[in-house]
Design an enzyme around this catalytic site. Structure first.
Site, short mmCIF file in Angstrom:
data_model
loop_
_atom_site.label_atom_id
_atom_site.label_comp_id
_atom_site.label_asym_id
_atom_site.label_seq_id
_atom_site.Cartn_x
_atom_site.Cartn_y
_atom_site.Cartn_z
CG HIS A 54 -1.80 -1.09 1.45
ND1 HIS A 54 -1.43 -2.23 2.12
CD2 HIS A 54 -3.09 -1.27 1.11
CE1 HIS A 54 -2.44 -3.07 2.17
NE2 HIS A 54 -3.46 -2.52 1.55
CG ASP A 57 1.78 -1.10 3.44
OD1 ASP A 57 1.17 -0.82 4.49
OD2 ASP A 57 1.34 -1.89 2.59
CG ASP A 254 -9.90 -11.14 6.55
OD1 ASP A 254 -9.62 -12.31 6.25
OD2 ASP A 254 -9.48 -10.15 5.93
CG ASP A 256 -5.84 -11.64 6.48
OD1 ASP A 256 -6.40 -12.08 5.46
OD2 ASP A 256 -5.84 -10.43 6.78
#
Length: 394
Positions: A54, A57, A254, A256
């Site tokens: 991103h 990031d 979520d 992950d």
């Protein structure tokens, strides 16, 4: 047999994955942040192909132009030194409080800012050689049914994507967009929650050829759906532009997880990608366990790649994996290729008495799915791969 990954396997990781600090809604970080340069170096040592990011990031939100250039310069030097690539990039339009919504915000200025922030990172993505730009609409939705007219919201989202498509075309970038569906989180009701929703939305855009999907294993499973079916439909539509691999334990938040979850389903996902000739990166969007230190972070990244390579093998190397492959199979289905067409057009179908008038309903009802000999014409097209599964043993 070696299961050591190499760049030819096209394994990629996001900076936000191995860089996840273990912070969740109930607890603070258990690990410090990771320098993107160190991330590139360590992933290269493990045999990864590339890294994704991103904008925030790589360049923390609010960075000055000078700071931004410094971050990019260091990152580019690390890429050049290791040979790592940047196949995909995306925009963080969900962390800062301004993004209560983004492309669908009721506030026009927020929508405009979201598009401009995306355009700025598209320029960087193209500069670094990315071919795919992922768009996850995590803030597009509502908690109250009366808060937003969904039709207006979809119009706003269409406007944003059309502007981005126009920009990429005008700049001559070799870049396509991949919409990432997700249900339930963080908004109570998210727009485009599944692969099917995203595929339908894409057909309404001005340049649909620029848009595909980026399905994530856990996201489809959060909706109680069959992930292999979702990516199969995306492949069938020619819209699987990118994929996020991870694990999920049923319908819940979520998670992950790495590939340690649901190995049986993983067999079908890997087989489908490999047999379909998918040429994009195998991107792991996962969170290393919160309980781990950095040694565990890199071990989990290595495990993701190793497990994929194990599942990719035509003959499983161990008894546990063989059991997983057998459990994942549908033993009565002997073929994964399409049968011959019903008829040579509608006129031929209506003239074919075996299709209705002379069709033996009772005989067909008694027939199992495994048929020997194979019906005439029901064979695989030349070069078409098929799923090979060991027979079930009791």
């Amino acid at each position: 047999m070696s299961f050591q990954p190499t760049p030819e396997d096209k394994f990629t990781f996001g900076l936000w994955t191995v860089g996840w600090q273990g912070r969740d809604p109930f607890g603070d970080a258990t690990r410090p942040g990771l320098d993107p340069v160190e991330t590139v170096q360590r992933l290269a040592e493990l045999g990864a192909y590339g890294v994704t990011f991103h904008d925030d990031d790589l360049n923390p939100f609010g960075s000055s132009d000078t700071e931004r250039e410094s971050h990019i310069k260091r990152f580019r030097q690390a890429l050049d030194a290791t040979g790592m690539t940047v196949p995909m990039a995306t925009t963080n339009l969900f962390t800062h409080p301004v993004f209560k919504d983004r492309f669908t915000a009721n506030d026009r200025d927020v929508r405009a800012y979201a598009v401009r922030k995306t355009i700025r990172n598209i320029d960087l993505a193209a500069e670094l050689g990315a071919k795919t730009y992922v768009a996850w609409g995590g803030r597009e939705g509502a908690e109250s049914g009366g808060a937003k007219d969904v039709r207006d919201a979809l119009d706003r989202m269409k406007e944003a994507f059309d502007l981005l498509g126009e920009y990429v075309t005008a700049q001559g970038y070799d870049l396509r967009f991949a919409i990432e569906p997700k249900p339930n989180e963080p908004r109570g009701d998210i727009l485009l929650p599944t692969v099917g929703h995203a595929l339908a939305f894409i057909e309404r855009l001005e340049r649909p050829e620029l848009y595909g999907v980026n399905p994530e294993v856990g996201h489809e499973q959060m909706a109680g759906l069959n992930f292999p079916h979702g990516i199969a439909q995306a492949l069938w539509a020619g819209k699987l532009f990118h994929i996020d691999l991870n694990g999920q334990s049923g319908i819940k938040y979520d998670q992950d997880c790495g590939s340690r979850r649901r190995p049986a389903g993983g067999v079908l996902v890997v087989d489908l990608l490999e047999s379909a000739g998918y040429e994009g990166p195998r991107h792991f969007d996962f969170k290393p366990p919160r309980t781990e230190d950095f040694d565990g972070v890199w071990a989990s990244a290595e495990g993701c790649m190793r497990n994929y390579l194990i599942l990719k093998q035509p003959r499983p190397p161990s008894a546990p994996t063989r059991r997983c492959r057998r459990r994942a199979s549908a033993p009565r289905v002997w073929t994964s290729w399409p049968s011959r067409p019903l008829a040579d057009g509608l006129e031929a179908l209506l003239a074919d008495r075996t299709a209705f008038e002379d069709f033996d309903v009772e005989a067909a009802a008694a027939r199992g799915m495994v048929r020997t000999p194979r019906p005439a014409g029901d064979g695989p097209p030349a070069g078409r791969a098929r799923l090979t599964v060991a027979p079930r043993k009791r």
